[in-house]
Design an enzyme around this catalytic site. Structure first.
Site, PDB file in Angstrom:
ATOM      1  N   HIS A 238       0.931  -1.164   0.061  1.00 45.91           N
ATOM      2  CA  HIS A 238      -0.024   0.089   0.065  1.00 45.91           C
ATOM      3  C   HIS A 238       0.819   1.326   0.124  1.00 45.91           C
ATOM      4  O   HIS A 238       1.132   2.055  -0.996  1.00 45.91           O
ATOM      5  CB  HIS A 238      -0.996   0.053   1.291  1.00 45.91           C
TER       6      HIS A 238
ATOM      7  N   ASP B 110      -4.985  -8.176  -3.056  1.00 48.08           N
ATOM      8  CA  ASP B 110      -5.507  -8.090  -1.764  1.00 48.08           C
ATOM      9  C   ASP B 110      -6.756  -8.703  -1.252  1.00 48.08           C
ATOM     10  O   ASP B 110      -6.428  -9.747  -1.173  1.00 48.08           O
ATOM     11  CB  ASP B 110      -5.391  -6.521  -1.384  1.00 48.08           C
TER      12      ASP B 110
END
Length: 456
Positions: free
Chosen positions: A273, A324
């Site tokens: 991220h 994810d």
């Protein structure tokens, strides 16, 4: 061992660029043995049904979360965020068995293959049963991930995750986190136990630290000094604004700043991220050699924010993409959202192209292929001698693809067609997807349906 084979490609994307009329030789071990002109091929090779490109590496996955896709879209009574979504995830964890984990992972991996991914990096923190009860085999859930990858054909980098705390400074974990928790000795023993299992399955073993919230600096240093995998090291960092605020309150520094100051971050590392960075953090992360692991669909779904990809890329930073939480499962959706996020923020077009006349599709495809291979611990990327034969065949019968040439092919696929353009997928030299269907689709879907019916 399967027999060697050869594949004739009218158009193919090689590391040096697009080429025409190329034959790939593929050995029984699933690796590419030759790349050459048709005139050098022995016998009659099979012909690919459209342009051939390398399958991408998916650098961040929590496979079990595919079971909850679409179930966290009911508005709550307060401002919804990552933190309210997490409560839904914890409830799912409390109901899942190892059999469920395997069935969900197999379904996900078959979808990812159909979406153009050939390799998965599984950031695996779901280690124990409800309440934190350990299974008789501490590696039980990891073995289920390995089995699911083998059954579907997708390449695997397995990253068991160290997770010990609920918040910065060693906060005691909550009840919903108990299935994730290890102490240092347990975690290192798990890594040792998984070494032979991953080797036998031709999987790469690395490790992950869940986040700066979930491990103290001393715990991280101890694990990094003792681990012997030699594989990738991943960590969630700076995903949410609240995480940044809490890190500053705890340490006086921002998460990426703290990580780079305190840990030996280099090209083994992948910062998952890294959404909320200052200009200085962005430059330092780019210089470190670490990969930024971007998950555009999940980051959009959770309302996390937009990674500074234009600035990071301009500084030479390496990046790749993952799915994810798996609200999306295709190469096209992740790369499209990566570019579109930059456009929405800047209110301009074609943000990640390398310059005038450059294709956005080619730019982001090349960058994520290279960064994904690094983050997966694979070294080199693309279609070349010695590489695993992980190939995507785009549908040459589609008018958009059939009339396109070179980089137009990628731009059509990524920005106009999406997953409908993926026709066939080869993994380790074997066709696992034909005409959009996985070769184990019926049995995988049946098992997955049973799991969902029980969980939901």
């Amino acid at each position: 061992m399967p027999a060697p084979k050869s594949l004739f490609c009218r158009q193919i994307l090689l590391p040096e660029g697009w080429a025409s009329d190329v034959v790939l030789g593929i050995g029984g071990d699933g690796r590419i043995t030759s790349v050459g002109p048709c005139s050098e091929a022995a016998g009659t090779p099979e012909e690919a049904a459209g342009p051939v490109v390398p399958a991408l590496q998916n650098l961040h996955s929590h496979a079990f979360q595919r079971a909850m896709a679409g179930l966290a879209e009911i508005a709550g009574s307060t401002d919804d965020s990552f933190w309210t979504w997490r409560d839904t995830m914890y409830r799912l964890v409390g109901r899942m068995s190892p059999d469920d984990i395997e069935a969900v992972a197999a379904k996900l991996y078959s979808e990812l293959l159909k979406g153009g991914f050939g390799h998965i990096v599984e950031f695996h923190y779901f280690h124990h049963a409800a309440g934190g009860r350990h299974y008789a085999n501490p590696a039980e859930t990891s073995l289920r991930i390995i089995r699911a990858a083998k059954a579907t054909g997708i390449g695997l980098t397995h990253l068991p995750v160290f997770y010990a705390h609920a918040g910065f400074g060693g906060t005691e974990p909550g009840e919903g986190q108990r299935p994730f928790i290890h102490d240092i000795d347990q975690f290192l023993s798990l890594l040792d136990a998984l070494q032979p299992e991953c080797a036998a399955a031709s999987a790469t073993l690395g490790l992950a630290i869940h986040s700066l919230r979930a491990a103290t600096p001393d715990e991280m240093r101890t694990i990094l000094a003792a681990e012997k995998t030699g594989g990738p090291i991943h960590i969630h960092v700076a995903e949410q604004e609240r995480e940044v605020e809490d890190c500053i309150a705890w340490s006086g520094r921002r998460p990426v700043e703290f990580l780079l100051d305190e840990m030996p971050v280099d090209d083994r590392w992948c910062a998952i991220h890294a959404t909320h960075m200052t200009a200085d953090e962005t430059a330092r992360l780019a210089r470190s050699g670490a990969v930024a692991g971007l998950c555009p669909a999940t980051e959009a779904n959770l309302g996390d924010g937009i990674f500074p990809a234009t600035d990071f890329a301009a500084l030479g930073g390496a990046y790749g993409v993952g799915t994810d939480s798996h609200v999306a499962t295709t190469v096209a959706e992740e790369l499209r959202l990566l570019e579109y996020g930059q456009r929405l923020r800047d209110r301009r077009r074609n943000r990640l192209a390398t310059g005038a006349g450059a294709s956005v599709g080619r730019t982001v495809f090349d960058a994520t292929l290279k960064g994904g291979a690094q983050a997966a611990g694979l070294g080199s990327s693309g279609i070349h001698v010695g590489a695993r034969a992980d190939l995507v065949v785009l549908d040459g019968n589609d008018p958009f693809i059939g009339t396109a040439k070179d980089d137009q092919i990628l731009d059509r696929w990524l920005f106009a067609l999406g997953n409908g353009a993926v026709r066939d997928v080869m993994a380790a030299g074997q066709w696992v997807v034909r005409e959009g269907r996985h070769n184990q689709e019926e049995s995988i879907d049946s098992a997955f349906r049973e799991v969902l019916a029980r969980l939901v």
